[in-house]
Design a protein around this motif. Structure first.
Motif, short mmCIF file in Angstrom:
data_model
loop_
_atom_site.label_atom_id
_atom_site.label_comp_id
_atom_site.label_asym_id
_atom_site.label_seq_id
_atom_site.Cartn_x
_atom_site.Cartn_y
_atom_site.Cartn_z
N LEU A 7 0.81 -1.23 0.00
CA LEU A 7 0.00 0.00 0.00
C LEU A 7 0.84 1.27 0.00
CD1 LEU A 7 -2.77 -0.97 2.58
CD2 LEU A 7 -3.02 -0.79 0.10
N PHE A 8 1.95 1.28 0.74
CA PHE A 8 2.70 2.51 0.95
C PHE A 8 4.13 2.50 0.42
CE2 PHE A 8 -0.49 2.28 4.34
CZ PHE A 8 -1.17 3.44 4.08
N ARG A 9 4.59 1.37 -0.05
CA ARG A 9 5.96 1.22 -0.59
C ARG A 9 7.05 1.62 0.43
NH1 ARG A 9 4.30 -2.10 -3.82
NH2 ARG A 9 3.82 -1.58 -5.96
N ARG A 10 6.78 1.33 1.67
CA ARG A 10 7.77 1.51 2.73
C ARG A 10 7.42 0.55 3.86
NH1 ARG A 10 5.82 5.21 6.93
NH2 ARG A 10 3.85 6.09 6.26
N LEU A 11 8.38 0.33 4.74
CA LEU A 11 8.15 -0.57 5.85
C LEU A 11 7.57 0.18 7.04
CD1 LEU A 11 11.40 -2.73 5.69
CD2 LEU A 11 9.08 -3.39 5.00
N PRO A 12 6.69 -0.46 7.80
CA PRO A 12 6.11 0.19 8.97
C PRO A 12 7.03 0.05 10.18
CG PRO A 12 5.20 -1.98 8.76
CD PRO A 12 6.11 -1.79 7.58
N VAL A 13 6.72 0.78 11.22
CA VAL A 13 7.38 0.61 12.51
C VAL A 13 6.63 -0.48 13.26
CG1 VAL A 13 7.93 1.71 14.71
CG2 VAL A 13 8.17 3.00 12.59
N VAL A 14 7.36 -1.46 13.76
CA VAL A 14 6.77 -2.58 14.50
C VAL A 14 7.22 -2.48 15.94
CG1 VAL A 14 6.62 -5.09 14.70
CG2 VAL A 14 6.72 -4.03 12.44
N GLU A 15 6.26 -2.49 16.85
CA GLU A 15 6.57 -2.42 18.27
C GLU A 15 6.48 -3.82 18.87
OE1 GLU A 15 5.70 1.05 21.17
OE2 GLU A 15 3.95 -0.27 21.17
N VAL A 16 7.52 -4.20 19.61
CA VAL A 16 7.57 -5.51 20.26
C VAL A 16 7.40 -5.28 21.76
CG1 VAL A 16 8.94 -7.59 20.64
CG2 VAL A 16 9.14 -6.35 18.47
N GLY B 210 3.13 -9.02 22.66
CA GLY B 210 3.24 -9.41 21.26
C GLY B 210 3.79 -8.32 20.37
N PHE B 211 3.52 -8.46 19.09
CA PHE B 211 3.96 -7.52 18.07
C PHE B 211 2.80 -6.61 17.73
CE2 PHE B 211 6.01 -11.60 17.26
CZ PHE B 211 7.35 -11.26 17.27
N CYS B 212 3.09 -5.38 17.36
CA CYS B 212 2.04 -4.45 16.97
C CYS B 212 2.61 -3.48 15.95
CB CYS B 212 1.51 -3.69 18.18
SG CYS B 212 0.13 -2.63 17.78
N MET B 213 1.95 -3.37 14.81
CA MET B 213 2.39 -2.44 13.78
C MET B 213 1.80 -1.07 14.07
SD MET B 213 2.18 -3.00 9.71
CE MET B 213 0.42 -2.84 9.65
N ARG B 214 2.62 -0.07 14.07
CA ARG B 214 2.16 1.29 14.37
C ARG B 214 1.59 1.94 13.11
NH1 ARG B 214 6.80 4.33 17.76
NH2 ARG B 214 6.74 3.08 19.63
N THR B 215 0.36 2.40 13.23
CA THR B 215 -0.27 3.12 12.12
C THR B 215 -0.77 4.48 12.57
OG1 THR B 215 -2.39 2.05 12.55
CG2 THR B 215 -0.97 1.03 10.88
N ALA B 216 -0.45 4.89 13.79
CA ALA B 216 -0.89 6.19 14.30
C ALA B 216 -0.31 7.30 13.41
CB ALA B 216 -0.44 6.38 15.73
N GLY B 217 -1.15 8.25 13.08
CA GLY B 217 -0.71 9.36 12.24
C GLY B 217 -0.91 9.12 10.75
N LEU B 218 -1.19 7.88 10.37
CA LEU B 218 -1.45 7.59 8.95
C LEU B 218 -2.93 7.81 8.66
CD1 LEU B 218 0.40 4.24 8.16
CD2 LEU B 218 0.86 6.47 7.20
N ARG B 219 -3.19 8.40 7.52
CA ARG B 219 -4.57 8.55 7.09
C ARG B 219 -4.92 7.33 6.24
NH1 ARG B 219 -7.34 12.62 7.68
NH2 ARG B 219 -6.86 14.75 8.09
#
Length: 163
Positions: free
Chosen positions: A62-71, A75-84
């Motif tokens: 979708l975005f052609r970049r890697l997300p920030v993943v919080e461990v 567990g694991f959680c992909m950060r999407t805060a701030g993304l529209r």
């Protein structure tokens, strides 16, 4: 207690990975793995990591970049805060993790249909359990994200419909 200081940081960043409470997380993981005689925890962690890889792959598409993943310890959680994110993108991004587990379970089931070992059954079960658990409609799990995205899309469609 404001900060822990450099010896015990609350967050450690390594590229696109953020480790929250790394000392506690590593200690808990060490203890759990030490007592994991069956190896099922290792397979569960593998299923969770592959689940997150599904999210990461769709995010990259979708975005052609890697997300920030919080461990964290939970567990694991992909950060999407701030993304529209549109409701459709949010839905597919959330569905990618359980979809990856379902795909792995189906492939593994077809692969071992003739001869199922205990390890094969455990990997199959770990993927089914991880995928189904994440479909629960409880925040912040994927099921709640999918339900929220579907609700948002439905309300937008109803609001824009001619009266």
């Amino acid at each position: 207690m404001r900060g822990r200081g450099p010896a015990f940081p609350r967050r450690v960043r390594a590229g696109k990975f953020v480790f929250r409470d790394p000392l506690c997380t590593c200690a808990l993981l060490y203890i759990l793995l030490y007592f994991d005689g069956s190896g099922f925890l290792r397979l569960g962690l593998l299923a969770a990591a592959l689940h997150e890889c599904g999210h990461i792959a769709v995010f990259w598409l979708l975005f052609r970049r890697l997300p920030v993943v919080e461990v964290t310890m939970t567990g694991f959680c992909m950060r999407t805060a701030g993304l529209r994110l549109s409701p459709g993108r949010r839905f597919w991004l959330a569905a990618a993790g359980p979809g990856m587990n379902a795909l792995l379970a189906a492939v593994w089931c077809a692969r071992v249909s003739a001869r199922l070992t205990v390890g094969d059954a455990a990997f199959l079960a770990a993927n089914v359990l991880t995928g189904v658990f994440n479909l629960l409609p409880v925040p912040p799990l994927d099921g709640a994200q999918m339900l929220g995205a579907g609700w948002e899309a439905l309300t937008k469609k109803l609001q824009s419909a001619p009266k």
